[in-house]
Motif scaffolding. Structure first.
Motif, PDB file in Angstrom:
ATOM      1  N   ILE A  20       0.840  -1.210   0.000  1.00  0.00           N
ATOM      2  CA  ILE A  20       0.000   0.000   0.000  1.00  0.00           C
ATOM      3  C   ILE A  20       0.864   1.245   0.000  1.00  0.00           C
ATOM      4  O   ILE A  20       0.604   2.212  -0.724  1.00  0.00           O
ATOM      5  N   LEU A  21       1.933   1.229   0.824  1.00  0.00           N
ATOM      6  CA  LEU A  21       2.823   2.389   0.892  1.00  0.00           C
ATOM      7  C   LEU A  21       3.507   2.627  -0.452  1.00  0.00           C
ATOM      8  O   LEU A  21       3.552   3.762  -0.945  1.00  0.00           O
ATOM      9  N   VAL A  22       4.027   1.551  -1.046  1.00  0.00           N
ATOM     10  CA  VAL A  22       4.738   1.688  -2.329  1.00  0.00           C
ATOM     11  C   VAL A  22       3.782   2.160  -3.431  1.00  0.00           C
ATOM     12  O   VAL A  22       4.112   3.063  -4.210  1.00  0.00           O
ATOM     13  N   VAL A  23       2.594   1.556  -3.489  1.00  0.00           N
ATOM     14  CA  VAL A  23       1.633   1.933  -4.530  1.00  0.00           C
ATOM     15  C   VAL A  23       1.183   3.380  -4.345  1.00  0.00           C
ATOM     16  O   VAL A  23       1.117   4.160  -5.312  1.00  0.00           O
ATOM     17  N   SER A  24       0.902   3.765  -3.088  1.00  0.00           N
ATOM     18  CA  SER A  24       0.442   5.129  -2.818  1.00  0.00           C
ATOM     19  C   SER A  24       1.513   6.146  -3.196  1.00  0.00           C
ATOM     20  O   SER A  24       1.228   7.159  -3.845  1.00  0.00           O
ATOM     21  N   PHE A  31       1.869  11.419 -10.225  1.00  0.00           N
ATOM     22  CA  PHE A  31       1.118  12.668 -10.367  1.00  0.00           C
ATOM     23  C   PHE A  31       2.061  13.865 -10.330  1.00  0.00           C
ATOM     24  O   PHE A  31       1.927  14.805 -11.124  1.00  0.00           O
ATOM     25  N   TYR A  32       3.039  13.812  -9.419  1.00  0.00           N
ATOM     26  CA  TYR A  32       4.018  14.907  -9.315  1.00  0.00           C
ATOM     27  C   TYR A  32       4.841  15.003 -10.604  1.00  0.00           C
ATOM     28  O   TYR A  32       5.137  16.107 -11.082  1.00  0.00           O
ATOM     29  N   HIS A  33       5.198  13.840 -11.161  1.00  0.00           N
ATOM     30  CA  HIS A  33       5.966  13.836 -12.412  1.00  0.00           C
ATOM     31  C   HIS A  33       5.162  14.460 -13.550  1.00  0.00           C
ATOM     32  O   HIS A  33       5.701  15.247 -14.351  1.00  0.00           O
ATOM     33  N   LEU A  34       3.867  14.131 -13.623  1.00  0.00           N
ATOM     34  CA  LEU A  34       3.025  14.710 -14.665  1.00  0.00           C
ATOM     35  C   LEU A  34       2.931  16.225 -14.509  1.00  0.00           C
ATOM     36  O   LEU A  34       3.013  16.979 -15.490  1.00  0.00           O
ATOM     37  N   LEU A  35       2.743  16.670 -13.251  1.00  0.00           N
ATOM     38  CA  LEU A  35       2.689  18.110 -12.999  1.00  0.00           C
ATOM     39  C   LEU A  35       4.008  18.778 -13.386  1.00  0.00           C
ATOM     40  O   LEU A  35       4.016  19.860 -13.993  1.00  0.00           O
ATOM     41  N   ALA A 261       4.879  21.362  -1.746  1.00  0.00           N
ATOM     42  CA  ALA A 261       3.950  21.134  -0.621  1.00  0.00           C
ATOM     43  C   ALA A 261       2.958  20.031  -0.968  1.00  0.00           C
ATOM     44  O   ALA A 261       2.644  19.161  -0.141  1.00  0.00           O
ATOM     45  N   LEU A 262       2.463  20.052  -2.223  1.00  0.00           N
ATOM     46  CA  LEU A 262       1.516  19.013  -2.663  1.00  0.00           C
ATOM     47  C   LEU A 262       2.174  17.647  -2.636  1.00  0.00           C
ATOM     48  O   LEU A 262       1.558  16.649  -2.227  1.00  0.00           O
ATOM     49  N   ARG A 263       3.438  17.599  -3.043  1.00  0.00           N
ATOM     50  CA  ARG A 263       4.163  16.323  -3.017  1.00  0.00           C
ATOM     51  C   ARG A 263       4.341  15.833  -1.590  1.00  0.00           C
ATOM     52  O   ARG A 263       4.150  14.652  -1.292  1.00  0.00           O
ATOM     53  N   MET A 269       0.086  11.576   3.220  1.00  0.00           N
ATOM     54  CA  MET A 269      -1.165  10.820   3.118  1.00  0.00           C
ATOM     55  C   MET A 269      -0.884   9.345   2.831  1.00  0.00           C
ATOM     56  O   MET A 269      -1.587   8.460   3.341  1.00  0.00           O
ATOM     57  N   SER A 270       0.145   9.075   2.028  1.00  0.00           N
ATOM     58  CA  SER A 270       0.516   7.680   1.752  1.00  0.00           C
ATOM     59  C   SER A 270       0.964   6.978   3.024  1.00  0.00           C
ATOM     60  O   SER A 270       0.571   5.840   3.300  1.00  0.00           O
ATOM     61  N   LEU A 271       1.803   7.672   3.804  1.00  0.00           N
ATOM     62  CA  LEU A 271       2.265   7.089   5.064  1.00  0.00           C
ATOM     63  C   LEU A 271       1.102   6.865   6.023  1.00  0.00           C
ATOM     64  O   LEU A 271       1.018   5.824   6.684  1.00  0.00           O
ATOM     65  N   LEU A 272       0.205   7.851   6.084  1.00  0.00           N
ATOM     66  CA  LEU A 272      -0.952   7.722   6.982  1.00  0.00           C
ATOM     67  C   LEU A 272      -1.857   6.577   6.536  1.00  0.00           C
ATOM     68  O   LEU A 272      -2.374   5.827   7.377  1.00  0.00           O
ATOM     69  N   LEU A 273      -2.051   6.458   5.212  1.00  0.00           N
ATOM     70  CA  LEU A 273      -2.891   5.370   4.702  1.00  0.00           C
ATOM     71  C   LEU A 273      -2.296   4.014   5.055  1.00  0.00           C
ATOM     72  O   LEU A 273      -3.011   3.113   5.531  1.00  0.00           O
ATOM     73  N   ALA A 274      -0.983   3.859   4.828  1.00  0.00           N
ATOM     74  CA  ALA A 274      -0.328   2.591   5.155  1.00  0.00           C
ATOM     75  C   ALA A 274      -0.365   2.340   6.657  1.00  0.00           C
ATOM     76  O   ALA A 274      -0.603   1.206   7.102  1.00  0.00           O
ATOM     77  N   LEU A 275      -0.142   3.403   7.446  1.00  0.00           N
ATOM     78  CA  LEU A 275      -0.158   3.259   8.907  1.00  0.00           C
ATOM     79  C   LEU A 275      -1.552   2.888   9.400  1.00  0.00           C
ATOM     80  O   LEU A 275      -1.694   2.024  10.280  1.00  0.00           O
ATOM     81  N   MET A 276      -2.575   3.527   8.821  1.00  0.00           N
ATOM     82  CA  MET A 276      -3.953   3.209   9.224  1.00  0.00           C
ATOM     83  C   MET A 276      -4.277   1.758   8.902  1.00  0.00           C
ATOM     84  O   MET A 276      -4.895   1.055   9.718  1.00  0.00           O
ATOM     85  N   TYR A 277      -3.874   1.314   7.712  1.00  0.00           N
ATOM     86  CA  TYR A 277      -4.121  -0.091   7.346  1.00  0.00           C
ATOM     87  C   TYR A 277      -3.415  -1.029   8.323  1.00  0.00           C
ATOM     88  O   TYR A 277      -4.010  -2.011   8.790  1.00  0.00           O
ATOM     89  N   PHE A 278      -2.141  -0.702   8.629  1.00  0.00           N
ATOM     90  CA  PHE A 278      -1.380  -1.562   9.534  1.00  0.00           C
ATOM     91  C   PHE A 278      -2.024  -1.611  10.917  1.00  0.00           C
ATOM     92  O   PHE A 278      -2.151  -2.697  11.510  1.00  0.00           O
ATOM     93  N   ILE A 279      -2.439  -0.450  11.421  1.00  0.00           N
ATOM     94  CA  ILE A 279      -3.051  -0.404  12.753  1.00  0.00           C
ATOM     95  C   ILE A 279      -4.373  -1.159  12.763  1.00  0.00           C
ATOM     96  O   ILE A 279      -4.650  -1.934  13.690  1.00  0.00           O
ATOM     97  N   LEU A 280      -5.187  -0.929  11.729  1.00  0.00           N
ATOM     98  CA  LEU A 280      -6.479  -1.616  11.671  1.00  0.00           C
ATOM     99  C   LEU A 280      -6.302  -3.129  11.598  1.00  0.00           C
ATOM    100  O   LEU A 280      -6.992  -3.884  12.311  1.00  0.00           O
ATOM    101  N   MET A 281      -5.372  -3.583  10.735  1.00  0.00           N
ATOM    102  CA  MET A 281      -5.158  -5.021  10.617  1.00  0.00           C
ATOM    103  C   MET A 281      -4.529  -5.599  11.875  1.00  0.00           C
ATOM    104  O   MET A 281      -4.836  -6.723  12.275  1.00  0.00           O
ATOM    105  N   ARG A 282      -3.633  -4.812  12.506  1.00  0.00           N
ATOM    106  CA  ARG A 282      -3.039  -5.294  13.753  1.00  0.00           C
ATOM    107  C   ARG A 282      -4.101  -5.435  14.835  1.00  0.00           C
ATOM    108  O   ARG A 282      -4.118  -6.429  15.583  1.00  0.00           O
ATOM    109  N   GLU A 283      -4.996  -4.434  14.916  1.00  0.00           N
ATOM    110  CA  GLU A 283      -6.068  -4.519  15.904  1.00  0.00           C
ATOM    111  C   GLU A 283      -7.026  -5.660  15.574  1.00  0.00           C
ATOM    112  O   GLU A 283      -7.506  -6.359  16.476  1.00  0.00           O
TER     113      GLU A 283
END
Length: 470
Positions: A20-24, A31-35, A261-263, A269-283
């Motif tokens: 999830i972290l790598v994909v995010s 997206f940053y590269h396109l911009l 700043a957007l990057r 957000m990628s780190l938070l998404l991966a962290l949320m997934y990890f915490i949810l699955m751990r719980e």
């Protein structure tokens, strides 16, 4: 303790978190590269447009001097035999009206007879263009083309560098009368083209490629060499000569703060998404462990026991719906199946330890018993804590099950439980266990299995009381 499937689930959780972290992050970076590419394309287009504007200004300033001398050329064509000394007032007017003009020279028969202003240019009077090795090719080119030719940069005979517009003059019969030369001041011309406004935006190089040594008019090749691949190159066509204007945008790759700043927000957000997934699955995994394992001893609990037996019943016993009650009561299980039995354990003397040494000592005893049962666990034997001082074991057999096999298993379990226990307080305690077992039958369900084992355990405990072992 957690099973191998739980450990596998933990590894999969970590793997999926990494995915999830790598994909995010890949999405964010894409997206940053396109911009970045879009912004770079826009800036390159703006840079090319800006440099094109500078080119137009330089061409305009260089051409303006020619328009001034057109009248002078027409005058000599009309009056080819005029006394050259009478021309000075005309040259003065042209000089004063001209922009970026350093001097004007008139050369009948290609020999300079008149120059304005005379001061500082006396050294060129009487010069024959045919004797000027470096200038003659451009003089001849203008004569051959019968058109204006811009020569430059030129190391002037009178000193310094300049650009020379050479305009041939022909008589009515087509014979060459001579030539008018307009020397343009390079610095003044480029300043009039507002080149200073562009030096903060570009590393610039303006040169005449046909000149030996590169013909640098402004800047040098070294100003471009470091970023030659990013240089914008535009041709300038000036009176039958071709120049090249090169420019490398300065700070073209510095991203604006909002893109950085957007990057950064995307990474966060990628780190938070991966962290949320990890915490949810751990719980989720933790809740599964808490739901299926005893918190104190680490053994599987009552719920896990029921799930295990239900699984074995579905796997090992023929479907009851296919058997009548009579058939079920007398059905013989095929010998090819793997059979299992249930052993029910109740610790004798545990309450006395709790009352005498306290509940912490009691917990320590339960943990020790659980550890000993765990060491007995294998692919065919698994133990569970039902609650309090009650444990149960599920024993599987390859081949025909028998009371003798169950009895041997119970003896091993009893020996493990009876071994003395050294408490952390330094006290040594010992206790025994009442056990009851039952073997699977075709008509069994989980409650019937547990009930028979419990009844046999209760009989064992009563026998121990009668014999004075408790």
């Amino acid at each position: 303790m957690p099973s191998s499937s739980t450990l596998l689930s933990s590894r999969l959780t970590r793997l999926m978190t990494a995915v999830i972290l790598v994909v995010s992050i890949s999405v964010v970076e894409g997206f940053y590269h396109l911009l970045s590419e879009n912004r770079l394309a826009q800036e390159n287009a703006a840079s090319a447009q800006s440099l094109s504007t500078l080119r137009t200004k330089i061409e305009s300033q260089a051409n303006s001097a020619i328009y001034l001398v057109q009248g002078l050329v027409a005058f000599f064509r009309a009056y080819p035999d005029i006394n050259i000394d009478q021309v000075e007032p005309i040259l003065k007017n042209v000089y004063q009206d001209g922009k970026n003009v350093r001097s004007l020279a008139v050369a009948p028969d290609l020999i300079i007879r008149m120059v304005y202003p005379r001061v500082g240019n006396e050294s060129i009077l009487g010069l024959d263009f045919r004797d000027l090795t470096l200038q003659w090719p451009y003089v001849k080119k203008a004569i051959d083309l019968k058109d204006t030719v811009l020569d430059g940069p030129v190391n002037l005979v009178q000193g310094g560098k300049g650009l020379i517009n050479r305009v041939p003059i022909f008589r009515e019969n087509g014979q060459l009368w001579g030539m008018v030369s307009v020397v343009l001041d390079i610095e003044s011309l480029l300043k009039a083209a507002d080149i200073d406004q562009y030096t903060s935006l570009f590393n610039l190089h303006l040169y005449n490629p046909s000149k030996p040594g590169g013909g640098d008019i402004f800047g040098s090749a070294n100003d471009i060499a470091a970023n030659a691949s990013e240089a914008i190159r535009l041709p300038l066509y000036l009176h039958n000569e071709g120049w090249i204007l090169e420019g490398v945008p300065i700070d073209n790759h510095i991203m604006p703060w909002w893109m950085l700043a957007l990057r950064a927000v995307g990474w966060l957000m990628s780190l938070l998404l991966a962290l949320m997934y990890f915490i949810l699955m751990r719980e989720h995994r933790r809740n599964r462990i808490l739901a299926n394992f005893d918190e104190l001893t680490g053994l599987p609990n009552r719920r896990a026991f029921y799930r295990q037996v239900e699984f074995l019943l579905r796997r090992l016993i023929p479907s009851k719906s296919a058997l009548s009650k009579t058939q079920a009561a007398h059905a013989v299980m095929p010998k090819s199946e793997a059979y299992f039995g249930v052993v029910y354990l109740d610790l004798n003397g545990f309450k006395a330890i709790n009352d005498t040494y306290g509940h912490e000592a009691g917990d320590e005893v339960l943990v020790t018993i659980a550890q000993r049962l765990s060491t007995l666990s294998s692919r065919h034997e698994r133990f569970f804590r039902l609650g309090g001082d009650e444990f149960v074991g599920v024993l599987r057999f390859d081949g025909t099950m028998s009371d003798e096999a169950m009895t041997l298993a119970c003896e091993r379990i009893g020996a493990a439980v009876k071994a003395p226990i050294d408490l952390t307080s330094g006290t040594q305690v010992a206790l025994s266990t009442a056990m009851g077992y039952t073997l699977i039958q075709v008509s069994d369900d989980i409650d019937q299995l547990l009930s028979r084992a419990d009844q046999q355990m209760y009989q064992h405990k009563q026998q121990a009381v009668s014999d004075g072992h408790l």
